[in-house]
Design a protein around this motif. Structure first.
Motif, PDB file in Angstrom:
ATOM      1  N   ILE A  92      34.021   1.806 -18.836  1.00  0.00           N
ATOM      2  CA  ILE A  92      32.598   1.431 -18.748  1.00  0.00           C
ATOM      3  C   ILE A  92      31.928   2.140 -17.576  1.00  0.00           C
ATOM      4  O   ILE A  92      30.788   2.612 -17.676  1.00  0.00           O
ATOM      5  CB  ILE A  92      32.461  -0.100 -18.650  1.00  0.00           C
ATOM      6  CG1 ILE A  92      32.646  -0.692 -20.048  1.00  0.00           C
ATOM      7  CG2 ILE A  92      31.106  -0.500 -18.076  1.00  0.00           C
ATOM      8  CD1 ILE A  92      32.870  -2.156 -20.099  1.00  0.00           C
ATOM      9  N   TYR A  95      30.029   5.305 -17.976  1.00  0.00           N
ATOM     10  CA  TYR A  95      28.710   5.331 -18.620  1.00  0.00           C
ATOM     11  C   TYR A  95      27.606   4.683 -17.788  1.00  0.00           C
ATOM     12  O   TYR A  95      26.430   4.917 -18.036  1.00  0.00           O
ATOM     13  CB  TYR A  95      28.791   4.639 -19.983  1.00  0.00           C
ATOM     14  CG  TYR A  95      29.691   5.376 -20.939  1.00  0.00           C
ATOM     15  CD1 TYR A  95      29.218   6.513 -21.607  1.00  0.00           C
ATOM     16  CD2 TYR A  95      31.010   5.001 -21.137  1.00  0.00           C
ATOM     17  CE1 TYR A  95      30.036   7.218 -22.461  1.00  0.00           C
ATOM     18  CE2 TYR A  95      31.841   5.701 -21.987  1.00  0.00           C
ATOM     19  CZ  TYR A  95      31.356   6.807 -22.647  1.00  0.00           C
ATOM     20  OH  TYR A  95      32.165   7.511 -23.491  1.00  0.00           O
ATOM     21  N   SER A  97      25.197   4.016 -14.529  1.00  0.00           N
ATOM     22  CA  SER A  97      24.530   5.014 -13.687  1.00  0.00           C
ATOM     23  C   SER A  97      24.976   4.907 -12.235  1.00  0.00           C
ATOM     24  O   SER A  97      25.446   3.864 -11.796  1.00  0.00           O
ATOM     25  CB  SER A  97      23.019   4.790 -13.729  1.00  0.00           C
ATOM     26  OG  SER A  97      22.572   4.666 -15.047  1.00  0.00           O
TER      27      SER A  97
ATOM     28  N   TRP B  49      25.844  -4.500 -22.053  1.00  0.00           N
ATOM     29  CA  TRP B  49      25.289  -3.404 -21.256  1.00  0.00           C
ATOM     30  C   TRP B  49      23.927  -3.842 -20.762  1.00  0.00           C
ATOM     31  O   TRP B  49      23.159  -4.440 -21.524  1.00  0.00           O
ATOM     32  CB  TRP B  49      25.131  -2.142 -22.115  1.00  0.00           C
ATOM     33  CG  TRP B  49      26.417  -1.610 -22.656  1.00  0.00           C
ATOM     34  CD1 TRP B  49      26.979  -1.906 -23.862  1.00  0.00           C
ATOM     35  CD2 TRP B  49      27.317  -0.692 -22.009  1.00  0.00           C
ATOM     36  NE1 TRP B  49      28.170  -1.223 -24.004  1.00  0.00           N
ATOM     37  CE2 TRP B  49      28.397  -0.477 -22.883  1.00  0.00           C
ATOM     38  CE3 TRP B  49      27.307  -0.032 -20.765  1.00  0.00           C
ATOM     39  CZ2 TRP B  49      29.466   0.372 -22.568  1.00  0.00           C
ATOM     40  CZ3 TRP B  49      28.362   0.810 -20.458  1.00  0.00           C
ATOM     41  CH2 TRP B  49      29.433   1.006 -21.343  1.00  0.00           C
ATOM     42  N   GLU B  52      18.363  -1.688 -16.036  1.00  0.00           N
ATOM     43  CA  GLU B  52      17.374  -2.298 -15.159  1.00  0.00           C
ATOM     44  C   GLU B  52      16.961  -1.251 -14.138  1.00  0.00           C
ATOM     45  O   GLU B  52      17.782  -0.424 -13.736  1.00  0.00           O
ATOM     46  CB  GLU B  52      18.039  -3.495 -14.462  1.00  0.00           C
ATOM     47  CG  GLU B  52      17.126  -4.264 -13.561  1.00  0.00           C
ATOM     48  CD  GLU B  52      17.860  -5.405 -12.858  1.00  0.00           C
ATOM     49  OE1 GLU B  52      18.437  -6.259 -13.531  1.00  0.00           O
ATOM     50  OE2 GLU B  52      17.865  -5.415 -11.623  1.00  0.00           O
ATOM     51  N   ILE B  55      17.980   2.411 -14.640  1.00  0.00           N
ATOM     52  CA  ILE B  55      19.361   2.902 -14.668  1.00  0.00           C
ATOM     53  C   ILE B  55      20.248   1.953 -15.490  1.00  0.00           C
ATOM     54  O   ILE B  55      19.917   0.781 -15.673  1.00  0.00           O
ATOM     55  CB  ILE B  55      19.970   3.038 -13.242  1.00  0.00           C
ATOM     56  CG1 ILE B  55      19.999   1.682 -12.539  1.00  0.00           C
ATOM     57  CG2 ILE B  55      19.200   4.072 -12.432  1.00  0.00           C
ATOM     58  CD1 ILE B  55      20.774   1.691 -11.241  1.00  0.00           C
ATOM     59  N   ILE B  56      21.362   2.501 -15.959  1.00  0.00           N
ATOM     60  CA  ILE B  56      22.359   1.657 -16.635  1.00  0.00           C
ATOM     61  C   ILE B  56      23.104   0.956 -15.519  1.00  0.00           C
ATOM     62  O   ILE B  56      23.946   1.537 -14.844  1.00  0.00           O
ATOM     63  CB  ILE B  56      23.339   2.501 -17.472  1.00  0.00           C
ATOM     64  CG1 ILE B  56      22.595   3.383 -18.474  1.00  0.00           C
ATOM     65  CG2 ILE B  56      24.353   1.592 -18.164  1.00  0.00           C
ATOM     66  CD1 ILE B  56      21.860   2.631 -19.559  1.00  0.00           C
ATOM     67  N   LYS B  57      22.745  -0.305 -15.301  1.00  0.00           N
ATOM     68  CA  LYS B  57      23.210  -0.969 -14.102  1.00  0.00           C
ATOM     69  C   LYS B  57      24.568  -1.625 -14.276  1.00  0.00           C
ATOM     70  O   LYS B  57      25.396  -1.623 -13.377  1.00  0.00           O
ATOM     71  CB  LYS B  57      22.190  -2.031 -13.711  1.00  0.00           C
ATOM     72  CG  LYS B  57      22.309  -2.424 -12.267  1.00  0.00           C
ATOM     73  CD  LYS B  57      21.358  -3.543 -11.932  1.00  0.00           C
ATOM     74  CE  LYS B  57      22.153  -4.678 -11.349  1.00  0.00           C
ATOM     75  NZ  LYS B  57      21.398  -5.900 -11.209  1.00  0.00           N
ATOM     76  N   GLU B  58      24.771  -2.202 -15.417  1.00  0.00           N
ATOM     77  CA  GLU B  58      26.015  -2.953 -15.586  1.00  0.00           C
ATOM     78  C   GLU B  58      26.570  -2.784 -16.979  1.00  0.00           C
ATOM     79  O   GLU B  58      25.815  -2.634 -17.943  1.00  0.00           O
ATOM     80  CB  GLU B  58      25.749  -4.453 -15.393  1.00  0.00           C
ATOM     81  CG  GLU B  58      25.700  -4.865 -13.961  1.00  0.00           C
ATOM     82  CD  GLU B  58      25.270  -6.311 -13.800  1.00  0.00           C
ATOM     83  OE1 GLU B  58      25.463  -7.092 -14.746  1.00  0.00           O
ATOM     84  OE2 GLU B  58      24.744  -6.620 -12.723  1.00  0.00           O
ATOM     85  N   GLY B  59      27.885  -2.828 -17.043  1.00  0.00           N
ATOM     86  CA  GLY B  59      28.545  -2.885 -18.338  1.00  0.00           C
ATOM     87  C   GLY B  59      29.756  -3.774 -18.183  1.00  0.00           C
ATOM     88  O   GLY B  59      30.365  -3.817 -17.114  1.00  0.00           O
ATOM     89  N   ASP B 136      29.910   4.786 -27.150  1.00  0.00           N
ATOM     90  CA  ASP B 136      29.349   4.248 -25.907  1.00  0.00           C
ATOM     91  C   ASP B 136      28.141   5.074 -25.455  1.00  0.00           C
ATOM     92  O   ASP B 136      27.131   4.528 -25.015  1.00  0.00           O
ATOM     93  CB  ASP B 136      30.415   4.212 -24.805  1.00  0.00           C
ATOM     94  CG  ASP B 136      31.406   3.062 -25.024  1.00  0.00           C
ATOM     95  OD1 ASP B 136      31.083   2.160 -25.836  1.00  0.00           O
ATOM     96  OD2 ASP B 136      32.478   3.069 -24.411  1.00  0.00           O
ATOM     97  N   GLN B 137      28.255   6.394 -25.599  1.00  0.00           N
ATOM     98  CA  GLN B 137      27.138   7.246 -25.164  1.00  0.00           C
ATOM     99  C   GLN B 137      25.872   6.959 -25.979  1.00  0.00           C
ATOM    100  O   GLN B 137      24.767   6.968 -25.445  1.00  0.00           O
ATOM    101  CB  GLN B 137      27.523   8.734 -25.277  1.00  0.00           C
ATOM    102  CG  GLN B 137      26.509   9.680 -24.632  1.00  0.00           C
ATOM    103  CD  GLN B 137      26.264   9.367 -23.144  1.00  0.00           C
ATOM    104  OE1 GLN B 137      27.199   9.239 -22.370  1.00  0.00           O
ATOM    105  NE2 GLN B 137      24.996   9.208 -22.755  1.00  0.00           N
ATOM    106  N   ILE B 140      24.188   3.891 -24.654  1.00  0.00           N
ATOM    107  CA  ILE B 140      23.462   4.227 -23.422  1.00  0.00           C
ATOM    108  C   ILE B 140      22.155   4.946 -23.774  1.00  0.00           C
ATOM    109  O   ILE B 140      21.095   4.640 -23.209  1.00  0.00           O
ATOM    110  CB  ILE B 140      24.332   5.165 -22.535  1.00  0.00           C
ATOM    111  CG1 ILE B 140      25.668   4.505 -22.205  1.00  0.00           C
ATOM    112  CG2 ILE B 140      23.593   5.607 -21.289  1.00  0.00           C
ATOM    113  CD1 ILE B 140      25.568   3.125 -21.655  1.00  0.00           C
ATOM    114  N   ARG B 144      18.338   3.826 -22.856  1.00  0.00           N
ATOM    115  CA  ARG B 144      17.448   4.731 -22.104  1.00  0.00           C
ATOM    116  C   ARG B 144      16.161   5.024 -22.876  1.00  0.00           C
ATOM    117  O   ARG B 144      15.077   5.072 -22.308  1.00  0.00           O
ATOM    118  CB  ARG B 144      18.168   6.049 -21.793  1.00  0.00           C
ATOM    119  CG  ARG B 144      19.236   5.917 -20.724  1.00  0.00           C
ATOM    120  CD  ARG B 144      19.723   7.313 -20.289  1.00  0.00           C
ATOM    121  NE  ARG B 144      20.822   7.205 -19.351  1.00  0.00           N
ATOM    122  CZ  ARG B 144      20.672   6.893 -18.061  1.00  0.00           C
ATOM    123  NH1 ARG B 144      19.454   6.666 -17.571  1.00  0.00           N
ATOM    124  NH2 ARG B 144      21.720   6.805 -17.274  1.00  0.00           N
TER     125      ARG B 144
END
Lengths: 443, 483
Positions: A92, A95, A97, B49, B52, B55-59, B136-137, B140, B144
């Motif tokens: 994870i 992916y 940021s 996922w 916030e 940005i992709i903050k958490e997964g 997964d991409q 994301i 976005r």
């Protein structure tokens, strides 16, 4: 002693998880393991209804690759599963940021002292004994008065847990704790009016539970006093929050000064540090080191040392409630509140419950709130309520099917008094709270 | 059969549990004179996922698996569960559980022999793994895309928070007759929350949806982008909102999610357990009028791909479309096996549990009201002064007193048949057994909610759905501040 062995064993597992994370390339990691077991016994109408045996475990791991983060959890603690869980977290993190604010706490803030807070008192109660106690409690309620017409039963719950957490900064700690409770809920009927209410007692040590008979009687009294409630006409009046629901008011306040809501700008108390948000007589503080209390802990969910500290003095907000991440986002330091506050306490005045009713004089005593109805962004507050109409300090009749509304900013500022009738059953310790004026909607 | 094989591969085979082991556990349970027994195996894979601040903050990813063992004797239930799906652990659990039978004669032990019946009930969703429905991409990229498109919608947008959640769950119920039944349950959900600011005043709006399918539903027809647009619209409406009125007034509820009214006002009160015990305001009222004759309300677990739907419930009973209220008359309750048996009726496929670690009880699936004849515009036009509530947050009910609340998050004044000003959110409160008797107009615009509902009961949370056409209620208390 056996506990220490178990803790050491889990510590080893946590360390192996951290090692595995490092092996898989993580630059930092944090892991937590918990095991819990317990017994819940419920009786209804004098006979056993359910006997539940609880036994659960869980592992959670967060890994960092520089400023990127990934988390994973599992209930399967086998070696193979642990490895897969770590690799799920690592995958994870590929992916998510780069987040300049993410990461483990500052080393200097991690807890280094671990006093015994007396949180572990296993209750050696057999299933039969638990049934007996629950029946004693329910009987006290059922036979309290002829208007007690039915029962949802009484239950005895006992839980013990073991938690270990560690991170790659070398923090590795564990503790055991227990929690026991006894609760009862009965129905009453008078004419067409049917009502239900409940009461409970909870403690780390079963010796500190209220007697079963008292809990049952209290449940019955609370049910009976609600019978034949009526609505009110729409009006504005003072509102007294009884102690057991006043904690919700303080929880809303804590939500508004919590880092997550602040950095998202979704709080009605944005930028209020060092400003007057309560009347001058209000002091609110945290007491994480209270012996045997339900909210006691030497460190927070990230291993940061908790502090005995003031949040509000003289009605002025002195500090926010922050985790490592939210603190960094706000350019501040963690306050040891990852996972929440610890024994949040409001200093009380000199009035007891009766004194608070006198202080209310004529207005609404609220004993139950329904629904969410709190907008954290604006502070707008509108909730369903039930309670009692009070005149000249005396309860007149039960009230239901009404709402109370206002804005939390005004409500906090317009607190008139805090009673010394403290409810100790939770993580928020407060007496009843009198708010000068709110809008009541009814028939 | 195919479903059962999938579930075996997901749960039993990795755990090394064979049919003979299940027979052994079941026979242990049946060695006391129990009325019913079951073993519930479950394996759930969950991911989430969060985007916030751009940005992709958490997964996160999690696996929950375990088994719950239950024995029922009369009104008594013994229950134990374990995260370890291992024979010795489950045998021990069975020992604990069968102790519920106090007068434990070991009479006529029924010998259970596992039989694997082919599924002879309809399946209302696929077996696909939503977690694998996109790379997964791609997940994301979806987040976005929604983030950047939503942020473009208005200069007053301060923050956009988007979450994407997927669950793939396998369950097997071993029943006391030795039959094994299984279900494979996908579930996805996406939410967009927007915070807007204008002259120092902030507001938020939120929209989401999902169901028992996979992530592709959010890409098809730009559904995810629509969530963003709708969240922004709501937030901007709330910026203009004035204080809500307080008092009893005519309320028009919009279609879809406002159906939370039905869930709170009557749904919980019609769950079998409360009615068997006589603790509900609806107890003993089957056959009586509890709504105006315009109202027909059903609980329907059979709607394809919906969040609240199930092919079989957590006791292995196929779900149904259960009529709760027909033309205003109370028809029946929602039942699990225990309460159905004790009340002498048939189970309705409403026996649900949060997980293997919880006991099943009667719960709703998708609860909605059938459409009427009125054009929604006509309904608004008929109101001289009142409230039009279009979106709601949560709700709650006291099933004994019947009092329920639900909180409007988007509402408007109706003045002389016209929707005029937006008002702030407010809680509405009413009395379940009589609120529907005040329904004077029912729209022809039935809508189901977008798939975000969760219902809590006795500490257990399960996904549910609601729906309704536009409704006019002649008198409901609105909890605003404008007295």
């Amino acid at each position: 002693m056996q506990n220490q062995d178990q803790i050491n064993q889990l510590k080893n597992t946590v360390q192996s998880i951290l090692d595995e994370a490092a092996k898989q390339g993580a630059s930092a990691a944090e892991a937590g393991l918990s095991q819990e077991n317990g017994l819940s016994v419920a009786v209804r109408l004098g006979d056993v209804e359910t006997i539940e045996h609880h036994c659960s475990q869980g592992l959670g791991v967060t890994v960092y690759f520089g400023q990127r983060k990934g988390s994973a959890s599992t209930t399967d603690l086998s070696a193979a599963s642990i490895k897969e869980t770590v690799s799920a977290a690592c995958s994870i993190a590929r992916y998510t940021s780069e987040d300049e604010f993410s990461g483990l706490p500052e080393q200097a803030l991690l807890a280094t002292e671990f006093p015994d807070l007396d949180l572990y008192h296993p209750w050696d109660v057999s299933v039969d004994k638990a049934i007996e106690l629950a029946i004693e409690c329910e009987d006290a309620a059922r036979f309290y008065h002829e208007e007690i017409s039915n029962s949802e039963g009484a239950s005895v719950d006992t839980h013990q847990g073991l938690r270990v957490m560690g991170n790659s900064l070398g923090f590795l700690q564990g503790y055991t704790s227990t929690r026991h409770s006894l609760s009862c809920s009965v129905l009453g009927q008078r004419g067409d009016s049917m009502q239900r209410d409940y009461w409970y007692t909870v403690a780390r040590n079963a010796l500190n539970l209220d007697p079963a008979v008292e809990v049952g009687k209290k449940a019955a009294e609370r049910t009976l006093r609600r019978l034949q409630g009526r609505s009110l006409s729409t009006r504005q009046c003072p509102v007294l929050y009884s102690a057991e629901i006043a904690s919700g008011l303080l929880s809303s306040f804590i939500g508004a000064i919590s880092g997550g809501n602040l950095y998202r700008k979704s709080s009605f108390l944005l930028d209020t540090l060092d400003t007057q948000i309560f009347p001058e007589f209000i002091r609110i503080h945290e007491q994480p080191y209270l012996i045997g209390a339900l909210g006691s802990s030497a460190y927070d969910g990230e291993g940061v040392a908790t502090k005995t500290r003031d949040i509000v003095t003289d009605g002025i907000l002195r500090s926010y409630v922050l985790s490592t991440y939210s603190a960094k986002k706000l350019g501040l330091q963690s306050t040891g509140n990852a996972g929440g506050v610890h024994n949040l306490t409001i200093d009380t005045g000199t009035l007891d419950y009766q004194g608070m009713l006198k202080e209310l004089n004529t207005g609404l005593l609220i004993t139950e709130l329904m629904g969410q109805g709190v907008n954290m962004v604006t502070g707008d507050y509108s909730r369903g309520a039930a309670g009692f109409w009070v005149e000249n300090g005396e309860i007149q009749y039960p009230v239901e099917e009404i709402t109370i509304a206002g804005n939390l900013k005004d409500m906090l500022k317009n607190i008139v008094a805090v009673g010394n009738d403290i409810d100790y059953r939770g993580n928020v310790r407060t007496g009843s709270i009198l708010v000068e004026r709110m809008s009541i909607a009814g028939e | 059969m195919e479903i059962l094989n999938l579930a075996r591969q997901a749960i039993l085979i990795p755990a090394g549990i064979e049919d003979g082991d299940i027979e052994q556990i079941m026979n242990r349970l049946l060695s006391s004179q129990v009325d019913a027994a079951d073993i519930y195996f479950q394996s759930s894979h969950f991911e989430s996922w969060v985007m916030e601040a751009g940005i992709i903050k958490e997964g996160s990813h999690s696996i929950e698996q375990g088994a719950g063992v239950r024995a029922v004797y009369g009104e008594k239930t013994g229950f134990a569960y374990s995260d370890l799906i291992e024979l010795p652990v489950l045998l021990e659990a069975a020992n604990n559980v069968k102790a519920i039978v106090r007068q434990g004669q070991d009479a006529n032990p029924l010998h259970c022999k596992v039989s694997t019946k082919a599924a002879n009930w309809p399946l209302y969703y696929g077996t696909q793994n939503p977690l694998k429905s996109l790379e997964d991409q791609q997940k994301i990229d979806l987040l976005r895309h929604v983030d950047s498109e939503t942020r473009k919608l208005d200069s007053r947008i301060e923050e956009v928070i988007i979450s994407l959640v997927g669950v793939h769950e396998h369950i097997i119920v071993a029943r006391q007759d030795g039959s094994l039944v299984a279900d494979v349950r996908p579930l996805v959900r996406m939410n967009v929350t927007v915070i807007v600011e204008q002259n120092g005043q902030r507001e938020q709006g939120s929209m989401g949806g999902g169901g028992r399918s996979d992530y592709n539903r959010f890409i098809e027809q730009d559904t995810a982008l629509e969530y963003g647009r709708e969240a922004v619209r709501q937030a901007l409406v709330n910026l203009e909102a004035v204080d809500a009125p307080a008092g009893n007034m005519t309320v028009v509820l919009g279609p879809g999610w406002p159906g939370i009214l039905l869930h709170e006002a009557i749904g919980h009160g019609l769950e079998g357990d409360f009615n068997r015990k006589g603790t509900s305001a609806f107890s003993g009222r089957v056959g009586e009028r509890v709504a105006s004759d315009l109202c027909t309300v059903v609980d329907d677990g059979t709607l394809p791909d919906r969040r609240g739907s199930l092919s079989i419930d957590d006791e292995g009973t196929p779900t149904e479309k259960t009529v709760l209220i027909e033309n205003g008359i109370l028809k029946g309750y929602m039942q699990d096996k225990l309460n159905a048996r004790l009340m002498g009726v048939s189970p309705t496929g409403n026996g649900r549990r949060e997980s293997y670690a919880h006991l099943p009880m009667p719960r709703m699936t998708n609860t909605y009201m059938l459409p009427g004849n009125h054009d929604p515009g006509e309904i608004i036009k008929s109101v001289k002064k009142g409230l039009y509530a279009r979106n709601f947050g949560g709700g709650q009910v006291d099933i004994t007193s019947g009092k329920f609340v639900f909180s409007a998050s988007e509402a408007y004044l109706i003045e002389n048949g016209q929707i005029t000003r937006a008002v702030k959110g407010a809680t509405l409160i009413g009395n379940g057994p009589d609120v529907l008797t005040k329904v004077s107009m029912v729209g022809n615009d039935l809508q189901l909610d977008s798939g975000v509902g969760s219902c809590g009961k006795e500490g257990q949370s399960v996904p549910v759905g609601v729906g309704q056409p536009t409704l006019k209620i002649d008198g409901l208390t609105v909890g605003g501040t404008s007295v």
